[in-house]
Design an enzyme around this catalytic site. Structure first.
Site, PDB file in Angstrom:
ATOM      1  N   GLU A  61       0.821  -1.213   0.000  1.00 14.51           N
ATOM      2  CA  GLU A  61       0.000   0.000   0.000  1.00 14.51           C
ATOM      3  C   GLU A  61       0.856   1.264   0.000  1.00 14.51           C
ATOM      4  O   GLU A  61       0.528   2.239  -0.681  1.00 14.51           O
ATOM      5  CB  GLU A  61      -0.931   0.021   1.227  1.00 14.51           C
ATOM      6  CG  GLU A  61      -1.904  -1.133   1.281  1.00 14.51           C
ATOM      7  CD  GLU A  61      -1.400  -2.347   2.052  1.00 14.51           C
ATOM      8  OE1 GLU A  61      -2.235  -3.108   2.560  1.00 14.51           O
ATOM      9  OE2 GLU A  61      -0.168  -2.551   2.143  1.00 14.51           O
ATOM     10  N   CYS A  95      -2.440  -3.663   7.109  1.00 12.31           N
ATOM     11  CA  CYS A  95      -1.985  -3.665   8.496  1.00 12.31           C
ATOM     12  C   CYS A  95      -2.383  -2.344   9.163  1.00 12.31           C
ATOM     13  O   CYS A  95      -2.892  -1.427   8.511  1.00 12.31           O
ATOM     14  CB  CYS A  95      -0.467  -3.864   8.556  1.00 12.31           C
ATOM     15  SG  CYS A  95       0.475  -2.414   8.035  1.00 12.31           S
ATOM     16  N   CYS A  98      -0.664   0.718   7.530  1.00 12.78           N
ATOM     17  CA  CYS A  98      -1.220   1.076   6.221  1.00 12.78           C
ATOM     18  C   CYS A  98      -2.649   1.598   6.354  1.00 12.78           C
ATOM     19  O   CYS A  98      -3.026   2.558   5.677  1.00 12.78           O
ATOM     20  CB  CYS A  98      -1.155  -0.117   5.280  1.00 12.78           C
ATOM     21  SG  CYS A  98       0.548  -0.547   4.814  1.00 12.78           S
TER      22      CYS A  98
END
Length: 175
Positions: A61, A95, A98
């Protein structure tokens, strides 16, 4: 997380995200791939590059976000306007780091494959995407479950092999 209504559009973009994940796996990275789509155009794509760059923040990302910023500059677009209209397609739930970045950038929608039970920021560990967190951007919608089994199999394949970039103290002993 909302249930996934599979459309041809989702299939198309997620297929390409899975190609990015496979590329990550082929290059010794955790197999996560993503696309950032704006106006039916890929303006950023990424795969994990943590091992090859030796930079723990280079998740798929984050790589894609950098590409979007470059695209905006090259196309004289205001990045805030672009991010507010992007759909992120990613093979694994973002996560916490991100998800925080996505929230700050005001990305409205994330479509992902499998849950991230260790670090997930869209509800698996923390709900960065939907919790009321003052001064941290805008909540965003997460739709998960697209080919989750495929994403899990890619992850299993990675974790079964030895990571050549792991510190010697962390390398698993083969028995």
């Amino acid at each position: 997380m909302e249930p996934l209504q599979i459309t041809e559009e989702i299939q198309n973009w997620m297929h390409k995200a899975f190609q990015m994940a496979q590329d990550a796996l082929n290059n010794g990275e955790v197999p996560v791939g993503c696309l950032m789509v704006y106006g039916n155009q890929v303006v950023g794509k990424g795969r994990n590059e943590v091992n090859e760059t030796k930079n723990a923040t280079q998740h798929a990302e984050m790589v894609a976000i950098d590409q979007v910023l470059d695209w905006c500059e090259m196309n004289s677009k205001k990045s805030t306007d672009v991010f507010e209209n992007i759909v992120l397609y990613v093979t694994v739930e973002p996560c916490i780091m991100c998800a925080g970045a996505l929230r700050l950038l005001k990305i409205p929608l994330v479509v992902y494959g499998c849950r991230n039970e260790r670090f997930g920021g869209c509800g698996s560990v923390l709900n960065v995407s939907g919790d009321d967190i003052p001064d941290t951007g805008t909540k965003f919608k997460c739709i998960g479950g697209y080919q989750a089994e495929k994403a899990i199999e890619l992850l299993k394949t990675f974790y079964k092999q030895e990571n050549p970039n792991a510190p010697k103290s962390k390398v698993r002993k083969k028995e």
